[in-house]
Design an enzyme around this catalytic site. Structure first.
Site, mmCIF file in Angstrom:
data_model
loop_
_atom_site.group_PDB
_atom_site.id
_atom_site.type_symbol
_atom_site.label_atom_id
_atom_site.label_comp_id
_atom_site.label_asym_id
_atom_site.label_seq_id
_atom_site.Cartn_x
_atom_site.Cartn_y
_atom_site.Cartn_z
ATOM 1 N N CYS A 280 0.827 -1.201 0.000
ATOM 2 C CA CYS A 280 0.000 0.000 0.000
ATOM 3 C C CYS A 280 0.867 1.259 0.000
ATOM 4 O O CYS A 280 1.753 1.401 0.834
ATOM 5 C CB CYS A 280 -0.898 -0.009 1.227
ATOM 6 S SG CYS A 280 -1.829 1.515 1.407
ATOM 7 N N CYS B 92 -0.659 6.155 7.130
ATOM 8 C CA CYS B 92 -2.033 5.892 7.552
ATOM 9 C C CYS B 92 -2.126 5.297 8.946
ATOM 10 O O CYS B 92 -2.868 5.785 9.788
ATOM 11 C CB CYS B 92 -2.696 4.984 6.526
ATOM 12 S SG CYS B 92 -4.239 4.227 7.045
ATOM 13 N N CYS C 196 -3.104 -0.132 9.087
ATOM 14 C CA CYS C 196 -2.451 -1.449 9.091
ATOM 15 C C CYS C 196 -1.104 -1.306 9.795
ATOM 16 O O CYS C 196 -0.470 -0.258 9.701
ATOM 17 C CB CYS C 196 -2.179 -1.930 7.672
ATOM 18 S SG CYS C 196 -3.643 -2.232 6.676
ATOM 19 N N CYS D 42 -8.243 1.948 -0.324
ATOM 20 C CA CYS D 42 -7.714 1.283 0.867
ATOM 21 C C CYS D 42 -7.638 -0.192 0.532
ATOM 22 O O CYS D 42 -8.639 -0.802 0.160
ATOM 23 C CB CYS D 42 -8.642 1.500 2.056
ATOM 24 S SG CYS D 42 -8.236 0.437 3.445
ATOM 25 N N GLN E 211 -19.624 -7.768 12.416
ATOM 26 C CA GLN E 211 -18.228 -8.122 12.146
ATOM 27 C C GLN E 211 -17.784 -7.559 10.796
ATOM 28 O O GLN E 211 -18.562 -7.597 9.834
ATOM 29 C CB GLN E 211 -18.069 -9.640 12.130
ATOM 30 C CG GLN E 211 -18.336 -10.292 13.477
ATOM 31 C CD GLN E 211 -17.148 -10.222 14.417
ATOM 32 O OE1 GLN E 211 -16.106 -9.629 14.107
ATOM 33 N NE2 GLN E 211 -17.296 -10.817 15.591
ATOM 34 N N TYR F 102 -22.178 -11.945 26.066
ATOM 35 C CA TYR F 102 -21.634 -10.884 25.208
ATOM 36 C C TYR F 102 -22.100 -11.132 23.772
ATOM 37 O O TYR F 102 -21.287 -11.226 22.849
ATOM 38 C CB TYR F 102 -20.104 -10.837 25.254
ATOM 39 C CG TYR F 102 -19.501 -10.804 26.629
ATOM 40 C CD1 TYR F 102 -19.246 -9.581 27.270
ATOM 41 C CD2 TYR F 102 -19.169 -11.982 27.303
ATOM 42 C CE1 TYR F 102 -18.684 -9.545 28.534
ATOM 43 C CE2 TYR F 102 -18.606 -11.951 28.571
ATOM 44 C CZ TYR F 102 -18.357 -10.739 29.183
ATOM 45 O OH TYR F 102 -17.790 -10.711 30.423
ATOM 46 N N GLU G 33 -26.399 -9.301 26.511
ATOM 47 C CA GLU G 33 -25.589 -8.234 25.929
ATOM 48 C C GLU G 33 -25.963 -6.926 26.625
ATOM 49 O O GLU G 33 -27.119 -6.696 26.962
ATOM 50 C CB GLU G 33 -25.890 -8.199 24.418
ATOM 51 C CG GLU G 33 -25.609 -6.914 23.692
ATOM 52 C CD GLU G 33 -24.151 -6.541 23.648
ATOM 53 O OE1 GLU G 33 -23.298 -7.411 23.412
ATOM 54 O OE2 GLU G 33 -23.862 -5.349 23.877
ATOM 55 N N ASP H 284 -17.897 -14.261 24.397
ATOM 56 C CA ASP H 284 -17.188 -13.503 23.339
ATOM 57 C C ASP H 284 -17.013 -12.074 23.845
ATOM 58 O O ASP H 284 -17.627 -11.145 23.331
ATOM 59 C CB ASP H 284 -18.003 -13.554 22.039
ATOM 60 C CG ASP H 284 -17.310 -12.839 20.876
ATOM 61 O OD1 ASP H 284 -16.132 -12.457 21.027
ATOM 62 O OD2 ASP H 284 -17.944 -12.656 19.835
ATOM 63 N N CYS I 197 -10.873 -11.688 21.375
ATOM 64 C CA CYS I 197 -10.168 -10.778 20.464
ATOM 65 C C CYS I 197 -8.899 -10.246 21.117
ATOM 66 O O CYS I 197 -8.291 -9.312 20.618
ATOM 67 C CB CYS I 197 -11.086 -9.645 20.015
ATOM 68 S SG CYS I 197 -11.789 -8.710 21.368
HETATM 69 N N1 SAH Z 1 -20.707 -12.051 19.948
HETATM 70 C C1 SAH Z 1 -20.937 -10.857 19.168
HETATM 71 C C2 SAH Z 1 -20.316 -9.586 19.739
HETATM 72 C C3 SAH Z 1 -19.020 -9.681 20.468
HETATM 73 S S1 SAH Z 1 -18.274 -8.114 20.826
HETATM 74 C C4 SAH Z 1 -20.527 -11.082 17.742
HETATM 75 O O1 SAH Z 1 -19.791 -11.999 17.426
HETATM 76 O O2 SAH Z 1 -20.953 -10.310 16.889
HETATM 77 C C5 SAH Z 1 -18.465 -8.011 22.569
HETATM 78 C C6 SAH Z 1 -19.820 -7.534 23.014
HETATM 79 O O3 SAH Z 1 -19.842 -7.492 24.450
HETATM 80 C C7 SAH Z 1 -20.183 -6.124 22.586
HETATM 81 O O4 SAH Z 1 -21.395 -6.196 21.866
HETATM 82 C C8 SAH Z 1 -20.343 -5.334 23.903
HETATM 83 O O5 SAH Z 1 -21.383 -4.386 23.838
HETATM 84 C C9 SAH Z 1 -20.681 -6.431 24.870
HETATM 85 N N2 SAH Z 1 -20.398 -6.200 26.311
HETATM 86 C C10 SAH Z 1 -19.387 -5.504 26.847
HETATM 87 N N3 SAH Z 1 -19.402 -5.609 28.196
HETATM 88 C C11 SAH Z 1 -20.451 -6.419 28.513
HETATM 89 C C12 SAH Z 1 -20.968 -6.925 29.757
HETATM 90 N N4 SAH Z 1 -20.408 -6.631 30.910
HETATM 91 N N5 SAH Z 1 -22.038 -7.740 29.703
HETATM 92 C C13 SAH Z 1 -22.610 -8.075 28.506
HETATM 93 N N6 SAH Z 1 -22.164 -7.620 27.311
HETATM 94 C C14 SAH Z 1 -21.093 -6.801 27.316
#
Ligand code: SAH
Length: 452
Positions: free
Chosen positions: A73, A79, A82, A160, A284, A313, A334, A382, A409
């Site tokens: 790039c 930038c 990346c 990009c 995502q 989550y 969530e 997650d 992540c």
């Molecule tokens: N599993 C989903 C999102 C994961 S991202 C997917 O794959 O699309 C993590 C998520 O956790 C976010 O949406 C964020 O708003 C949420 N989050 C953060 N802290 C939290 C908590 N204490 N309890 C519940 N959700 C929470």
């Protein structure tokens, strides 16, 4: 050896930091050097010294890493979006593997876990389905691109390389049309002007396009003409939305979102599941690898249709809906209420009836579910980068599900949390890293954890 600012030192790079800088040591004292790669023997000039570490600038490479490549790039260095383009893709996957392995050992003290090679992309370019670019002005014209590193001046970007081509084209078209009708860019310093950001979302499967204008005020000059031209010029545009952010802030979005034309949502699918995506929904950004990640999570959940599953989550219910196809019942939780609205809508959209969604903190809602007598066979988590709340981990330990699937992540917090689960009677069997964000340092991984 005492080190001084401006001194040039020769050293070997041993590792990469989370933001992609090389790390080497002089008599045990770590120096961070941007652009240097593991295995390289280099000269670096010290630019800043702290008590326990320092920063240096790469001056010369004596021995090059076999993975060093010319970043493809042209704006890579300015930038900052990346961080790893100077490392071959093979080298990036290796570096991400090493990162996972190192934290599992160092932080998690997990020596017997099988770590699989990182699942990368066959073609690791043009993957992002969302572009979000700041708008500025230069000699009367509009520029749309990115903030120059460590500054607030905006550099124009025509292309990009990690963005889906459609998104680049749409940004260019929208910018040209806005410019034609005299729309002024927002000026951060003076807090004047109109257009702050252009956002584009693209459904990779549906091919639907959403255009979002983030503006300082609700009025957009020549709004109707602008909309008409966008609709005429951009194929598959389904939704044009305005978000109003009147504040003097570097937060991108304001509280108010209105539809200017078309639908409030565009649609996209991952596998067999269809999702409605609004301007503000979390979705995502790499759809191809999302499928790979969710398939792995589903495989690790190992469902036969009789299980009660908790998805903590859960965001807009993406993983929950995947799990529901194979489980008796899924409970998703969530913290963001709008995400749960989306999750419920997505469940309906797909005719999925065996899911329940709740708004709240996972660490509060799940103990409450437990108190209501809900027994989970499998728990999927997650969490965001900071990992799981300790209370949640303790609740999982008390609930004793057969299996936990941890989608992470951030390998460092994954390792920390796996250690806690390990001490609570669980055993991590295997970890599968998935490259969701090629050319950046982000590293995603799924872990399969069984009750001992
Ligand atoms: N599993 C989903 C999102 C994961 S991202 C997917 O794959 O699309 C993590 C998520 O956790 C976010 O949406 C964020 O708003 C949420 N989050 C953060 N802290 C939290 C908590 N204490 N309890 C519940 N959700 C929470």
């Amino acid at each position: 050896m005492t080190l001084e600012k401006n001194q040039t030192v020769e050293l070997t790079i041993e590792d990469l930091t989370h933001d992609g800088a090389g790390v080497g040591k002089i008599d045990g004292f770590p120096l961070f050097i941007k652009g240097a790669l593991p295995g390289e023997r280099i000269d670096a000039k010290i630019i800043k010294l702290k008590k326990n570490y320092g920063f240096a600038r790469l001056v010369r490479v004596y021995v090059e890493s076999k993975h060093r490549v010319e970043a493809p790039c042209p704006i890579y260095k300015q930038c900052g979006g990346c961080q790893l383009q100077h490392l071959s893709y093979e080298g990036q996957l290796e570096a991400k593997y090493n990162q996972v392995e190192s934290v599992l050992q160092r932080i998690g003290h997990l020596d017997n876990v099988k770590i699989h090679p990182v699942l990368g992309m066959n073609d690791p370019w043009n993957y992002r389905n969302k572009a979000q670019v700041p708008v500025g002005e230069e000699e009367g014209g509009l520029v749309a691109g990115f903030y120059q590193q460590r500054s607030h001046s905006i550099v124009n970007m025509d292309e990009c390389m990690i963005q889906q081509e459609v998104n680049d084209q749409v940004v260019q078209t929208v910018k040209r049309i806005a410019e034609k009708y005299g729309v002024r860019a927002y000026d951060e310093q003076k807090h004047r002007g109109t257009l702050r950001h252009i956002m584009v979302r693209y459904g990779q499967v549906s091919k639907e396009v959403m255009v979002v204008f983030v503006t300082k005020q609700s009025e957009i000059p020549h709004r109707e003409e602008i909309i008409e031209e966008i609709v005429a010029e951009i194929p598959n545009v389904k939704s044009i939305v305005q978000n109003i952010n009147p504040k003097k802030t570097n937060v991108v979005f304001g509280d108010k979102t209105t539809v200017l034309w078309g639908e409030e949502y565009i649609y996209d699918s991952i596998g067999d599941i269809k999702f409605a995506i609004s301007a503000r929904s979390f979705y995502q950004v790499n759809p191809e690898q999302t499928k790979v990640l969710y398939d792995k999570a589903l495989e690790y959940a190992d469902l036969n249709g009789s299980e009660t599953v908790i998805d903590a989550y859960c965001g807009i219910g993406t993983i929950s809906l995947f799990l529901a196809q194979k489980a008796k019942r899924v409970y998703g939780v969530e913290i963001v209420p709008e995400a749960i609205d989306d999750a419920k809508r997505n469940a309906k959209l797909n005719g999925v009836e065996n899911v329940d969604f709740a708004v709240g903190e996972a660490e509060k809602v799940i103990p409450w579910w437990k108190a209501q007598g809900i027994e989970a066979d499998v728990i999927v988590v997650d969490p965001p980068r900071k990992g799981c709340d300790e209370t949640l981990l303790q609740t999982i330990i008390e609930m004793k599900p057969k299996r936990v699937v941890y989608v992470s992540c951030n390998p460092a917090t994954l390792a920390r949390d796996l250690k806690i689960l390990e001490e609570g009677g669980f055993e991590t069997k295997e970890v599968q890293p998935v490259d969701m964000f090629p050319h950046t340092t982000h590293c995603e991984a799924v872990a399969r954890i069984e009750l001992k």
